[in-house]
Each structure stands twice: as C-alpha cells, then as structure tokens.
Design an enzyme around this catalytic site. Sequence first.
Site, PDB file in Angstrom:
ATOM      1  N   LYS A   1     -24.833  -6.939 -68.812  1.00  0.00           N
ATOM      2  CA  LYS A   1     -23.528  -7.673 -69.113  1.00  0.00           C
ATOM      3  C   LYS A   1     -23.065  -6.804 -70.232  1.00  0.00           C
ATOM      4  CE  LYS A   1     -24.560 -11.810 -67.103  1.00  0.00           C
ATOM      5  NZ  LYS A   1     -26.138 -12.047 -67.092  1.00  0.00           N
TER       6      LYS A   1
ATOM      7  N   MET B   1     -36.394 -18.993 -69.956  1.00  0.00           N
ATOM      8  CA  MET B   1     -35.079 -19.298 -69.648  1.00  0.00           C
ATOM      9  C   MET B   1     -34.856 -20.645 -69.699  1.00  0.00           C
ATOM     10  SD  MET B   1     -34.526 -16.279 -66.675  1.00  0.00           S
ATOM     11  CE  MET B   1     -36.380 -16.286 -66.229  1.00  0.00           C
TER      12      MET B   1
ATOM     13  N   ASP C   1     -30.992  -2.596 -69.930  1.00  0.00           N
ATOM     14  CA  ASP C   1     -30.100  -4.012 -70.153  1.00  0.00           C
ATOM     15  C   ASP C   1     -30.255  -4.342 -71.165  1.00  0.00           C
ATOM     16  OD1 ASP C   1     -32.187  -5.563 -69.476  1.00  0.00           O
ATOM     17  OD2 ASP C   1     -31.900  -4.850 -67.330  1.00  0.00           O
TER      18      ASP C   1
HETATM   19  N1  SAH Z   1     -39.618 -10.188 -68.175  1.00  0.00           N
HETATM   20  C1  SAH Z   1     -39.553 -10.963 -69.349  1.00  0.00           C
HETATM   21  C2  SAH Z   1     -38.745 -12.162 -69.024  1.00  0.00           C
HETATM   22  C3  SAH Z   1     -37.300 -12.190 -68.671  1.00  0.00           C
HETATM   23  S1  SAH Z   1     -36.526 -13.634 -68.576  1.00  0.00           S
HETATM   24  C4  SAH Z   1     -40.978 -11.068 -70.314  1.00  0.00           C
HETATM   25  O1  SAH Z   1     -41.668 -10.779 -69.484  1.00  0.00           O
HETATM   26  O2  SAH Z   1     -40.632 -11.381 -71.596  1.00  0.00           O
HETATM   27  C5  SAH Z   1     -35.757 -13.611 -69.869  1.00  0.00           C
HETATM   28  C6  SAH Z   1     -36.335 -14.975 -70.810  1.00  0.00           C
HETATM   29  O3  SAH Z   1     -37.527 -14.381 -71.509  1.00  0.00           O
HETATM   30  C7  SAH Z   1     -35.388 -15.551 -71.611  1.00  0.00           C
HETATM   31  O4  SAH Z   1     -34.784 -16.657 -71.325  1.00  0.00           O
HETATM   32  C8  SAH Z   1     -36.539 -16.030 -72.779  1.00  0.00           C
HETATM   33  O5  SAH Z   1     -37.388 -17.288 -72.174  1.00  0.00           O
HETATM   34  C9  SAH Z   1     -37.563 -15.014 -72.733  1.00  0.00           C
HETATM   35  N2  SAH Z   1     -37.374 -14.109 -73.791  1.00  0.00           N
HETATM   36  C10 SAH Z   1     -37.114 -12.724 -73.682  1.00  0.00           C
HETATM   37  N3  SAH Z   1     -37.408 -12.204 -74.764  1.00  0.00           N
HETATM   38  C11 SAH Z   1     -37.727 -13.146 -75.769  1.00  0.00           C
HETATM   39  C12 SAH Z   1     -37.626 -12.931 -77.242  1.00  0.00           C
HETATM   40  N4  SAH Z   1     -37.640 -12.098 -77.953  1.00  0.00           N
HETATM   41  N5  SAH Z   1     -38.277 -14.309 -78.006  1.00  0.00           N
HETATM   42  C13 SAH Z   1     -38.242 -15.293 -76.969  1.00  0.00           C
HETATM   43  N6  SAH Z   1     -38.248 -15.613 -75.766  1.00  0.00           N
HETATM   44  C14 SAH Z   1     -37.744 -14.440 -74.900  1.00  0.00           C
END
Ligand code: SAH
Length: 506
Positions: free
Chosen positions: A55, A169, A33
């Site tokens: 999406k 998030m 995704d």
């Molecule tokens: N499983 C993922 C988290 C998914 S929830 C993990 O372990 O990282 C999605 C959230 O992750 C986003 O809203 C943001 O807060 C964070 N996130 C994902 N990619 C990011 C990135 N490249 N830089 C900063 N925050 C990130």
Amino acid sequence: MTVYLVGAGPGDPGLLTVRGASLLAEADVVVYDRLSVVALLDAAPASAERINVGKQPGRPSTTQDDINSLLVERGRRGQSVVRLKGGDPFVFARGGEEARALAAAGVPYEVVPGITSAVAAPAYAGIPLTLRHSSTSFTVVTGHEDPDKGGELDWGAVARLGGTIVVLMGVGRIDRIVDRLVAGGLSPDTPAAAVIWGTRPNQRTVRTTLGGLPTADLASPATIVIGRVAAMDLDWFESRPLFGTTVVVTRARAQASELVSRLRLEGADTLEVPAIRIEDPPDGGAALASAVERLREGHYDWTVVTSPNGARRLLGALRDGRDVRSRLAAIGPGTADVLAAGNLVPDLVPERFVAESLLEAFPRPPGGGGPEGGGGPEGGGGPAGGGGKVLVARAEVARDVLPDGLRAAGWEVDVVAAYRTVAEPLDPAMLDAVATADVVTFTSSSTVDRFVEAVGVDRVPPVVAAIGPVTAATARRHGLTVDVEAEEHTIEGLVAAVASTMAARR
Ligand code: SAH
C-alpha cells in the site's frame, strides 16, 4: 526461471536466512511490500528491478490477484524473481495463494521459510514462548479473520488449551479478542504483552494483563502474547546501550558498513548519510602512478599512508607488494588493516592515530639530515648520500602537518593526491531524517565539512561525536559543540565512546 517466495524475517535484517540472502543477491526482480524490510533491498544487485506491491499513499493498492499475475508473468519471462514477504511466507502472508497461482500456471517456484514475528518478536522482548512444566504449547492465531470465510475461530478452545497464545494482527480487534478469551474461561489477570515493531530499533514492549489489553497503548504491527510466560522479562534487546538512539553515519557509503554494524550491535538505529564520495584525484591518478614507478625503482626510504582510502588507492596502483621498495608507515589501525588486506604490513603505526604522533615516532633521515642532524632511530636503508626521501599518499585536500614536519626534520617529501572527496548530494527526505536523529558521527574532517555544507549547522543532531582531535577541531570550527571524542581513534573507539556517553546520559 524460478519464483522464490522468501521469508524476510520480522524486521532485523540479520534475521534473513542465508539462503534468502544468496537468492536476493542474484535476483533479477524483487517484489516486496510494506512488511518486507526495505533495508534488505540493498542486498539485491543494483541492476535488479524492484517492484513495490504494498500500500502506498495516493496509489490504488495492488490486489492479491494482481500480485499473483505479476509473479506468473515475470516467472514466465525467465527471470529470477524473489518475492520477499515479512516473517515467514506461509504464516498469515498469503504465500499459499501465490504458490498455488504459480503451480497452476506451471511456473517453477520454491519456498524459503523465514523467521516469523510470532516467534521472533517475543524472543526480542525476552519472553520465551514455552517453559518446561508451565507453558507446554503455543498457539498462533490471527486477530483479523477474513469476514468472507464465515465461522469464527473457536476462541474458547484456544483459551482452554492453557498454553501460550500468540495473536498476530490483533490490535484492531483487541476488545473482541479479550472478550472471547475471558468468556472461554481465561482469567483477566492472565499476563499479557504486546511487542510493537518487534526486532527493530524502534521496538516497544507493553506489559499488561489480558484485561488490561483493551486500554493499553498498542499500535500496529504488534505481536501479542497471552499466558504465564508473558510476565517474564528476560530483556536483552531493549536494554542495550544505544537502544532507542538514532545515530547518523557520515562516511562514504562504501566505507560505512563497519561503523554501522558496530553501532547496531550496541542497539542503535543508524541513518547512513553518505556526505562524501571518494573519487579519482583531479589528475586521474597520474601522480600516484609515477610515484609508484619511483617507489618500484627504490627511490624512497619511506611510504606513508594517512587514511584507509589512501591505502586502497595505493594498493590499486601497485602490481603487487614487491613494488613497495621502501619502509611503510600507516597512520592508524584502519589504514593498516587495508594494507594488510593487500599483504603489506606497515613498519610503523604511531601510538596515537594522528599526524602529530606519526611525526614523533618517525625516524630521522639517514646521512645526518635535519636541523638537529643524525641521531634518532635508524633511518632505514635508502639510497646512500643522505637526504632520505618520503612518499606521502593522501587526499587531494589535507592538512600539511605531516609533510611540513617531515621536511623540517630533514626529509625530502613527495606528496601525491591519491584520491579526492566530493560532496554527495542528499535528498530532502534524508535531510528531514537527519534533523530528528540523536547523534552524528564523524570519522574525518572532510566528512564534517561536507555534512555541514549539505545539512546546515542548525540541523546537525544534538550530540556530535568525532573519531579524534583533528576531526573534533574541524567540527568546532563550524561552530559545533563536540560531545564525544574517541580516546582511541578507531571505529571501535568511536562506537565505545558514543555508547558510554549515551549510557551516562540515560
Ligand atoms: N508472515 C508474517 C505475518 C504477517 S501478518 C510473519 O510470519 O511474521 C502481519 C502481522 O504480523 C502484524 O499484524 C503483526 O501482528 C505481526 N508482525 C509483523 N511484523 C512484526 C514486528 N516487527 N513486530 C511485531 N509483530 C509483527
């Protein structure tokens, strides 16, 4: 077969685990995704089916139930399925739900942890999550709670812990989060930082305080760090020489990787625009094959290869190294490296890696050929009777400086087309991306020709970088201003020249 829930890491493709990479390389199906890294999809076999469940504009989004059913169905078909998830699959990623669905359906599954953005984004912003004596815990919370779940997170308890708080998030509800933490007793002056698009070439770190977060220039996705450590700035990532610079790489796709990885090491974002593709010469390689036949019979004194592509084609036409019954010259180290991979060590690599320099360094023919006759370095033990012979293996279309110069020096020269370069069509999205890039790199005249042809002079990025004088001259002939010309005509030299030019301009 098995469904693998694989953590893709936060964005930097280098942060995929070794296990994740090897599963990806053997996948039949990859389900991904938006948050999983699209660049990683290249690591899957070309034949693998790629299913986007993220999406997408103009399409109904795939529900979690649909994704679960898809994984179950593909797993039951006996396919090796890699479900790529951003960061870690079990950290705010619904990997738990997918695993539960697979377990309930009796489909075998495995979980490959990933590097979560909660840890990686702060690291790439130079913020250590813990620090001896002052920050002895970190708490990872979601700022986006499931409204159906009922009961909000106890923000007061999180505030009272006194360690580092990492919010994922959180951008959409930052006002409420700040209110709750302040209500819980955390000072509005507590340092805070938001790392947006962490670990990616477009990473941006906003440094502020807890009270400043609601009015800060935030964007998603961001990892928000709150606590004393957020004031630390041990930056190493955003300060690299080419950070924030998008560099277009025009080499043929198969050859772009070294240039791309060196540019990325300097912090650049790269855009691969394979302007050319390497193909068989028009005769299908017949001339090269018969030249190799003569080479094997000891007909030539010297074999000259003028590009890595020529070297690859030559190697491909040999049975093994014993076929090269002549001395061997390579135009530069990149060509020599390809020969070395076939266990052939060139006898001659000129000081500067252009045809003119090779001519200067080339010995006189044996038996006193040439206008000035005799002299010069030894010609090498070719067939007696003078008039030494040279085989030049090169592109179908190339400059004649080398063969002309060798003939003028008294050599008999056979030029064979070992390959040809053809234009690779570029799609409109690629052309748009090129128009917004900062730098374009050229490693040969043929890439300049094809690139300008495909993109148009007006859309060439503002800074033009060439590997050497010949390529630069070709660019100028197209009306381009060459800003960077590598001093050492190698990939390494090109990257160093781009880095120092861009650093000077900052
Ligand atoms: N499983 C993922 C988290 C998914 S929830 C993990 O372990 O990282 C999605 C959230 O992750 C986003 O809203 C943001 O807060 C964070 N996130 C994902 N990619 C990011 C990135 N490249 N830089 C900063 N925050 C990130």
